[in-house]
Design an enzyme around this catalytic site. Structure first.
Site, PDB file in Angstrom:
ATOM      1  N   GLN A 203       0.830  -1.194   0.000  1.00  0.00           N
ATOM      2  CA  GLN A 203       0.000   0.000   0.000  1.00  0.00           C
ATOM      3  C   GLN A 203       0.876   1.259   0.000  1.00  0.00           C
ATOM      4  O   GLN A 203       1.845   1.353   0.747  1.00  0.00           O
ATOM      5  CB  GLN A 203      -0.913   0.008   1.224  1.00  0.00           C
ATOM      6  CG  GLN A 203      -1.975  -1.080   1.218  1.00  0.00           C
ATOM      7  CD  GLN A 203      -3.136  -0.739   0.306  1.00  0.00           C
ATOM      8  OE1 GLN A 203      -3.267   0.382  -0.177  1.00  0.00           O
ATOM      9  NE2 GLN A 203      -4.005  -1.716   0.073  1.00  0.00           N
ATOM     10  N   ASP A 300      -8.926  -9.822  -0.711  1.00  0.00           N
ATOM     11  CA  ASP A 300      -8.314  -8.539  -1.059  1.00  0.00           C
ATOM     12  C   ASP A 300      -7.941  -8.570  -2.541  1.00  0.00           C
ATOM     13  O   ASP A 300      -6.759  -8.537  -2.899  1.00  0.00           O
ATOM     14  CB  ASP A 300      -7.094  -8.279  -0.177  1.00  0.00           C
ATOM     15  CG  ASP A 300      -6.496  -6.900  -0.406  1.00  0.00           C
ATOM     16  OD1 ASP A 300      -7.148  -6.069  -1.061  1.00  0.00           O
ATOM     17  OD2 ASP A 300      -5.372  -6.656   0.064  1.00  0.00           O
ATOM     18  N   CYS A 327     -10.814  -2.062  -3.617  1.00  0.00           N
ATOM     19  CA  CYS A 327     -10.321  -0.777  -4.115  1.00  0.00           C
ATOM     20  C   CYS A 327     -11.199  -0.235  -5.235  1.00  0.00           C
ATOM     21  O   CYS A 327     -10.899   0.822  -5.793  1.00  0.00           O
ATOM     22  CB  CYS A 327      -8.873  -0.899  -4.592  1.00  0.00           C
ATOM     23  SG  CYS A 327      -8.608  -2.147  -5.867  1.00  0.00           S
TER      24      CYS A 327
END
Length: 375
Positions: A203, A300, A327
């Site tokens: 990230q 994820d 996301c």
């Protein structure tokens, strides 16, 4: 947790004469997913950048032909500004300039509310859910700037560096990007250090890893002795803390498509079962029989989301809880709807402003099995 590079738009066959360069005076409508707002010209939708809902602007068409269903444009003059409009801090932001930021003309609190509106609308339209969404600030940036711990520039002929224009290979020469952090990424999270390959996914916002770990653990509330699947596990960020939470009587398996990241997760997460390969393929036949059931799952996925095949492999294991780290709000809403088909409801959702000045937002959704879930 690996993220593929963003795809560039494919050229479309022209449908009539080009409208590029035409200008119209319009009243700007609501925000839409993708960093723009919606306006209407001649009964046609135009996706307008550099505008805010409710503003009256002069828009200039940047993409579109006479026969297209929609056009794209930039607000090149603001006739009636929104109270949320602010001067862009970066001299390279704006119509025809660097395309890296969508929202530099918007005050930070309003940026977060616009992102919340997008998440709410995607869940309403795609998943048929009414969800209250608040986009939370995360420590580590400076008023929305200086948070990109990994930054890429375009090397320009004759020296210098540049950034790409929006939806273009063309470049704008820049001295520096205001989003770039003064230091590179830290791989220390909650006192645990992670090995990450050069150029490997991590990230980019310095506060993101800890914020996401905290949100996932809070949502799942793992118990000693439980089993947990970490899917799209990257270098094992969630696996490490899940393993500690379920303890020596529990078990964790990490599945990741990138083999280099998967190999690093073995070092980062002692005692975790690690499998490298396509997540759907590994779930279909690459795990020992005891993994036909799991108490907890972390998803994820990359921007495209988990999709039906993976979701159905997950629900077949009858987890009591699934933490979905997303996301892309559209992909999240689609997959939440698929989970609902199999008796899993959206129990909670948190959203984080991990990409200030852009339209991107990260969500952590908790899905839990209802009494009506098939067994």
């Amino acid at each position: 947790m690996s993220r593929p590079p963003a795809r560039r738009p494919r050229a479309r066959a022209a449908r009539g004469s080009s409208q590029v360069g035409r200008r119209f005076e319009v009243e700007v409508g609501p925000v839409a997913h993708g960093g723009h707002c919606v306006a209407r010209v001649e009964d046609r939708v135009v996706f307008v950048r550099h505008a805010l809902p409710g503003e009256r602007v002069i828009l200039q068409i940047t993409e579109g032909t006479e026969g297209d269903r929609f056009w794209r444009g930039d607000a090149v003059e603001v006739l009636a500004p929104s109270p949320d409009r602010v001067p862009a801090p970066c001299p390279y932001a704006g119509p025809g300039r660097c395309g890296g930021c969508d929202l530099q003309h918007v005050a930070l609190p309003a940026q977060r509310e616009l992102k919340a509106q997008v998440v709410r609308e995607q869940l309403r339209r795609v998943a048929r859910l009414e969800v209250d969404v608040v986009v939370e600030a995360v420590p580590g940036d400076e008023a929305g700037l200086h948070w990109r711990t990994r930054q890429r520039y375009v090397d320009l002929p004759g020296g210098g560096r540049g950034m790409r224009k929006h939806r273009s290979h063309d470049t704008v020469a820049v001295d520096a990007c205001l989003l770039e952090a003064p230091h590179g990424p830290s791989y220390d999270v909650r006192g645990r250090v992670f090995d990450v390959a050069d150029g490997g996914f991590w990230q980019v916002h310095p506060g993101a890893p800890e914020a996401l770990v905290d949100a996932v653990l809070e949502a799942l509330a793992p118990r000693a002795g439980e089993s947990a699947l970490d899917l799209y596990a990257g270098v094992g960020l969630f696996s490490r803390f899940l393993s500690e939470a379920v303890g020596p009587t529990g078990r964790v398996a990490a599945v990741e498509g990138d083999r280099a990241a998967s190999a690093l997760s073995e070092h980062n997460c002692p005692g975790v079962l690690v499998r490298a390969g396509d997540v759907g393929g590994v779930l279909a036949g690459g795990l020992p029989p005891e993994w036909d059931r799991a108490d907890l799952v972390v998803l994820d996925p990359p921007r495209a989301g988990a999709k039906r095949a993976v979701v159905e492999q997950v629900v077949a294991r009858e987890p009591r809880a699934v933490a979905y780290v997303a996301c892309d709000p559209s992909a999240l809403a689609r997959d939440v709807a698929i989970f609902a088909e199999h008796g899993y409801r959206l129990a909670s959702l948190r959203a984080f402003d991990l990409f200030p000045m852009t339209h991107h937002v990260e969500c952590v959704a908790l899905l839990t099995r209802t009494d009506s879930a098939p067994r």
